[in-house]
Design an enzyme around this catalytic site. Structure first.
Site, PDB file in Angstrom:
ATOM      1  N   ASP A 128       3.884 -37.453  51.008  1.00 20.08           N
ATOM      2  CA  ASP A 128       4.698 -38.491  51.653  1.00 20.08           C
ATOM      3  C   ASP A 128       5.495 -37.871  52.796  1.00 20.08           C
ATOM      4  O   ASP A 128       6.021 -36.765  52.665  1.00 20.08           O
ATOM      5  CB  ASP A 128       5.636 -39.120  50.621  1.00 20.08           C
ATOM      6  CG  ASP A 128       6.274 -40.396  51.150  1.00 20.08           C
ATOM      7  OD1 ASP A 128       5.655 -41.064  51.993  1.00 20.08           O
ATOM      8  OD2 ASP A 128       7.394 -40.715  50.716  1.00 20.08           O
ATOM      9  N   HIS A 135      14.724 -44.730  60.386  1.00 20.43           N
ATOM     10  CA  HIS A 135      15.041 -44.435  58.980  1.00 20.43           C
ATOM     11  C   HIS A 135      15.727 -43.069  58.863  1.00 20.43           C
ATOM     12  O   HIS A 135      16.749 -42.936  58.192  1.00 20.43           O
ATOM     13  CB  HIS A 135      13.756 -44.457  58.154  1.00 20.43           C
ATOM     14  CG  HIS A 135      13.928 -43.973  56.744  1.00 20.43           C
ATOM     15  ND1 HIS A 135      14.605 -44.710  55.776  1.00 20.43           N
ATOM     16  CD2 HIS A 135      13.540 -42.831  56.118  1.00 20.43           C
ATOM     17  CE1 HIS A 135      14.603 -44.039  54.634  1.00 20.43           C
ATOM     18  NE2 HIS A 135      13.964 -42.894  54.808  1.00 20.43           N
ATOM     19  N   GLU A 201      10.916 -48.158  49.296  1.00 15.91           N
ATOM     20  CA  GLU A 201      10.691 -47.687  50.665  1.00 15.91           C
ATOM     21  C   GLU A 201       9.436 -48.366  51.184  1.00 15.91           C
ATOM     22  O   GLU A 201       8.361 -48.241  50.599  1.00 15.91           O
ATOM     23  CB  GLU A 201      10.570 -46.156  50.716  1.00 15.91           C
ATOM     24  CG  GLU A 201      11.920 -45.481  50.527  1.00 15.91           C
ATOM     25  CD  GLU A 201      11.927 -43.989  50.823  1.00 15.91           C
ATOM     26  OE1 GLU A 201      10.837 -43.375  50.850  1.00 15.91           O
ATOM     27  OE2 GLU A 201      13.028 -43.440  51.018  1.00 15.91           O
ATOM     28  N   GLU A 203       6.415 -48.570  53.326  1.00 10.98           N
ATOM     29  CA  GLU A 203       5.577 -47.584  54.019  1.00 10.98           C
ATOM     30  C   GLU A 203       4.142 -48.111  54.122  1.00 10.98           C
ATOM     31  O   GLU A 203       3.762 -49.059  53.454  1.00 10.98           O
ATOM     32  CB  GLU A 203       5.538 -46.251  53.248  1.00 10.98           C
ATOM     33  CG  GLU A 203       6.913 -45.640  53.008  1.00 10.98           C
ATOM     34  CD  GLU A 203       6.863 -44.192  52.522  1.00 10.98           C
ATOM     35  OE1 GLU A 203       5.848 -43.507  52.746  1.00 10.98           O
ATOM     36  OE2 GLU A 203       7.857 -43.759  51.908  1.00 10.98           O
ATOM     37  N   ASP A 233       7.248 -46.529  48.141  1.00  8.41           N
ATOM     38  CA  ASP A 233       7.689 -45.274  47.520  1.00  8.41           C
ATOM     39  C   ASP A 233       9.012 -45.548  46.797  1.00  8.41           C
ATOM     40  O   ASP A 233      10.092 -45.367  47.354  1.00  8.41           O
ATOM     41  CB  ASP A 233       7.859 -44.230  48.634  1.00  8.41           C
ATOM     42  CG  ASP A 233       8.452 -42.925  48.133  1.00  8.41           C
ATOM     43  OD1 ASP A 233       8.300 -42.636  46.938  1.00  8.41           O
ATOM     44  OD2 ASP A 233       9.058 -42.211  48.953  1.00  8.41           O
ATOM     45  N   ARG A 237      17.880 -43.228  44.210  1.00 11.33           N
ATOM     46  CA  ARG A 237      18.763 -42.594  45.205  1.00 11.33           C
ATOM     47  C   ARG A 237      19.782 -41.656  44.598  1.00 11.33           C
ATOM     48  O   ARG A 237      20.134 -40.633  45.195  1.00 11.33           O
ATOM     49  CB  ARG A 237      19.482 -43.667  46.022  1.00 11.33           C
ATOM     50  CG  ARG A 237      18.567 -44.580  46.803  1.00 11.33           C
ATOM     51  CD  ARG A 237      17.727 -43.816  47.794  1.00 11.33           C
ATOM     52  NE  ARG A 237      16.877 -44.727  48.572  1.00 11.33           N
ATOM     53  CZ  ARG A 237      15.853 -44.315  49.297  1.00 11.33           C
ATOM     54  NH1 ARG A 237      15.534 -43.029  49.353  1.00 11.33           N
ATOM     55  NH2 ARG A 237      15.130 -45.178  49.979  1.00 11.33           N
ATOM     56  N   GLN A 240      17.911 -38.543  43.602  1.00 10.45           N
ATOM     57  CA  GLN A 240      17.495 -37.857  44.844  1.00 10.45           C
ATOM     58  C   GLN A 240      18.668 -37.143  45.516  1.00 10.45           C
ATOM     59  O   GLN A 240      18.545 -36.003  45.970  1.00 10.45           O
ATOM     60  CB  GLN A 240      16.896 -38.899  45.802  1.00 10.45           C
ATOM     61  CG  GLN A 240      16.372 -38.339  47.114  1.00 10.45           C
ATOM     62  CD  GLN A 240      15.920 -39.440  48.084  1.00 10.45           C
ATOM     63  OE1 GLN A 240      15.940 -40.629  47.754  1.00 10.45           O
ATOM     64  NE2 GLN A 240      15.515 -39.048  49.275  1.00 10.45           N
ATOM     65  N   LYS A 253      11.541 -39.333  43.273  1.00 10.71           N
ATOM     66  CA  LYS A 253      10.390 -40.020  43.876  1.00 10.71           C
ATOM     67  C   LYS A 253       9.188 -40.069  42.937  1.00 10.71           C
ATOM     68  O   LYS A 253       8.102 -40.445  43.361  1.00 10.71           O
ATOM     69  CB  LYS A 253       9.960 -39.265  45.146  1.00 10.71           C
ATOM     70  CG  LYS A 253      11.034 -39.146  46.209  1.00 10.71           C
ATOM     71  CD  LYS A 253      11.217 -40.444  46.941  1.00 10.71           C
ATOM     72  CE  LYS A 253      12.025 -40.219  48.212  1.00 10.71           C
ATOM     73  NZ  LYS A 253      12.078 -41.453  48.998  1.00 10.71           N
ATOM     74  N   THR A 257       4.690 -45.015  42.655  1.00  6.96           N
ATOM     75  CA  THR A 257       4.394 -45.319  44.057  1.00  6.96           C
ATOM     76  C   THR A 257       3.378 -46.450  44.008  1.00  6.96           C
ATOM     77  O   THR A 257       2.276 -46.260  43.495  1.00  6.96           O
ATOM     78  CB  THR A 257       3.773 -44.097  44.761  1.00  6.96           C
ATOM     79  OG1 THR A 257       4.628 -42.968  44.587  1.00  6.96           O
ATOM     80  CG2 THR A 257       3.537 -44.368  46.239  1.00  6.96           C
ATOM     81  N   GLU A 363      19.388 -48.331  53.345  1.00  2.00           N
ATOM     82  CA  GLU A 363      19.792 -48.619  54.723  1.00  2.00           C
ATOM     83  C   GLU A 363      20.362 -50.037  54.869  1.00  2.00           C
ATOM     84  O   GLU A 363      21.359 -50.233  55.549  1.00  2.00           O
ATOM     85  CB  GLU A 363      18.588 -48.468  55.652  1.00  2.00           C
ATOM     86  CG  GLU A 363      18.062 -47.057  55.762  1.00  2.00           C
ATOM     87  CD  GLU A 363      16.664 -47.069  56.352  1.00  2.00           C
ATOM     88  OE1 GLU A 363      16.525 -47.035  57.577  1.00  2.00           O
ATOM     89  OE2 GLU A 363      15.690 -47.134  55.565  1.00  2.00           O
TER      90      GLU A 363
HETATM   91 CA    CA Z   1       9.138 -42.069  51.276  1.00  2.00          CA
END
Ligand code: CA
Length: 421
Positions: A128, A135, A201, A203, A233, A237, A240, A253, A257, A363
């Protein structure tokens, strides 16, 4: 290129995600039947495994490459076969073809509504990236302040980390809120607890269809990419934030996925090619883009609280990425790292410049400080149990739409303490 009309009427309907121009590759089953390779066309799925066994449409005259619940063996045959197979399929599905061909193909097709969709390829490895500048700026500003938002290497290197192929699941698979080691701003010491800041996320995933054994150029990398899927993904948080320095994300993560069930081929996306944005620092030669490597694909995210209607929480476009999948793949191989058929390359979170274009709740809610309001009146900083989160993608051509199918997952509550004895 205009809409290519098919004798399968549903495929010509305005807004249908699977017109003759698309022909994405998936894996399906009906009832208790076995898993088979299929091609989406209109509201039906063509049984590619059955067509191969019957000798109607074969990719390889000598081997049954579709006699498997994945497209890997087909992808291994390479771009010339991908193109000839697509051309043959296009001819057989086009308006005006013989009734006999139509009868045969109808026999080897099922209504999509009756099918269960499975993961379309065997994911050999998963990497990834972190290649969206908006971002990276947003997250960097929150974590390190605006002055240090972009790491010094960011404008030179498509930054990535090696994820887990075992985390990749198909749309519709429930996603369990993880436990993990975390340390909140008010904690003196780390603790082991359910994730309280579970996120998505937005993607795209590039599906590698050809192997490599040494450094490859951006052009060579381009030719290795069989197609694209939507990719979420899922990100814990709080886990992480505590674990990510110095080696990047790990357990934050690793829960899941989610990918969409249809591989939309690069061939179908050709009319939508778009260049990467202007460089803010010259790239080293091995990363230079010779032809547009992105695609004009409208993307959106919807969130539906349990039993409630879905709200759109973000809209953006794949064109917003700073690095293309081909650049990422070329960089990935630059050390000599071998790539395999079935490698999955996550683009990195796709965010546009404006607030409603942000591809993660981190975000959108600015780290939880500015919760968003859903159409139902509810607020969200991060995902709650029972929420169904879905990604949507569409490339809009002259009278047709290239769709990807759903990329959705529903959040299940965390288990009881998995280490309690
Ligand atoms: Ca990602």
């Amino acid at each position: 290129m205009p809409l290519l009309n098919s004798w399968i009427e549903g495929a010509n309907a305005p807004g249908c995600p699977f017109p003759l121009n698309n022909l994405p590759c998936g894996v399906f089953s009906v009832g208790d039947g076995d898993l088979r390779c299929g091609i989406a066309i209109g509201d039906r799925i063509l049984d590619a495994t059955g067509l191969e066994a019957a000798g109607v449409l074969r990719a390889d005259p000598d081997a049954d490459v579709l006699d498997a619940p994945f497209w890997n063996d087909f992808m291994e045959l390479g771009p010339r076969v991908w193109a000839s197979y697509r051309a043959a399929l296009t001819e057989m599905l086009a308006e005006g073809v013989d009734d006999a061909v139509q009868d045969t193909l109808t026999t080897y097709s099922v209504p999509m509504a009756e099918a269960t969709l499975h993961i379309p390829f065997k994911v050999s490895e998963y990497t990834d990236f972190y290649a969206g500048k908006h971002h990276a700026m947003n997250v960097g500003t929150m974590f390190r302040g605006a002055a240090n938002a972009l790491p010094p290497n960011w404008l030179s290197i498509p930054i990535g980390y090696n994820g887990r192929a075992s985390s990749v699941v198909v749309s519709g698979t429930p996603v369990r809120r993880p436990w993990g080691q975390l340390k909140g701003p008010n904690d003196d010491l780390p603790r082991f607890a359910p994730c309280a800041r579970f996120d998505l996320e937005l993607e795209m995933g590039a599906v590698v269809g050809q192997p490599s054994s040494g450094p490859v150029s951006v052009e060579e990398a381009e030719a290795m990419i069989f197609g694209y899927v939507l990719l979420n993904d899922w990100s814990a948080r709080d886990i992480q934030a505590w674990e990510y320095q110095p080696l990047g994300p790990f357990q934050g993560k690793a829960t899941a996925t989610t990918i969409s069930p249809w591989i939309v081929t690069t061939a179908a996306l050709e009319p939508f090619r778009a260049p990467t944005p202007p460089r803010e620092r010259d790239l080293l030669r091995y990363l230079e883009e010779k032809r547009p490597g992105l695609f004009d694909i409208d993307l959106s995210v919807t969130l539906a609280p349990e039993g409630k209607a879905a709200s759109t929480i973000a809209r953006t476009n794949f064109r917003e990425m700073y690095y293309s999948a081909a650049q990422q793949l070329a960089h990935h191989t630059s050390s000599g790292c071998a790539m395999n058929v079935g490698d999955l390359i996550g683009s990195g979170t796709i965010s546009g410049p404006d607030k409603p274009e942000r591809g993660s709740l981190l975000e959108l809610s600015w780290g939880g400080k500015e919760p968003i309001t859903l159409d139902t009146g509810e607020h969200r900083s991060f995902l709650e149990d029972g929420d169904t989160l879905a990604l949507h993608g569409a490339a809009t051509g002259d009278g047709y739409t290239i769709g990807f199918g759903p990329c959705a997952g529903t959040i299940q509550p965390a288990l009881e303490d998995p280490y309690a004895r």
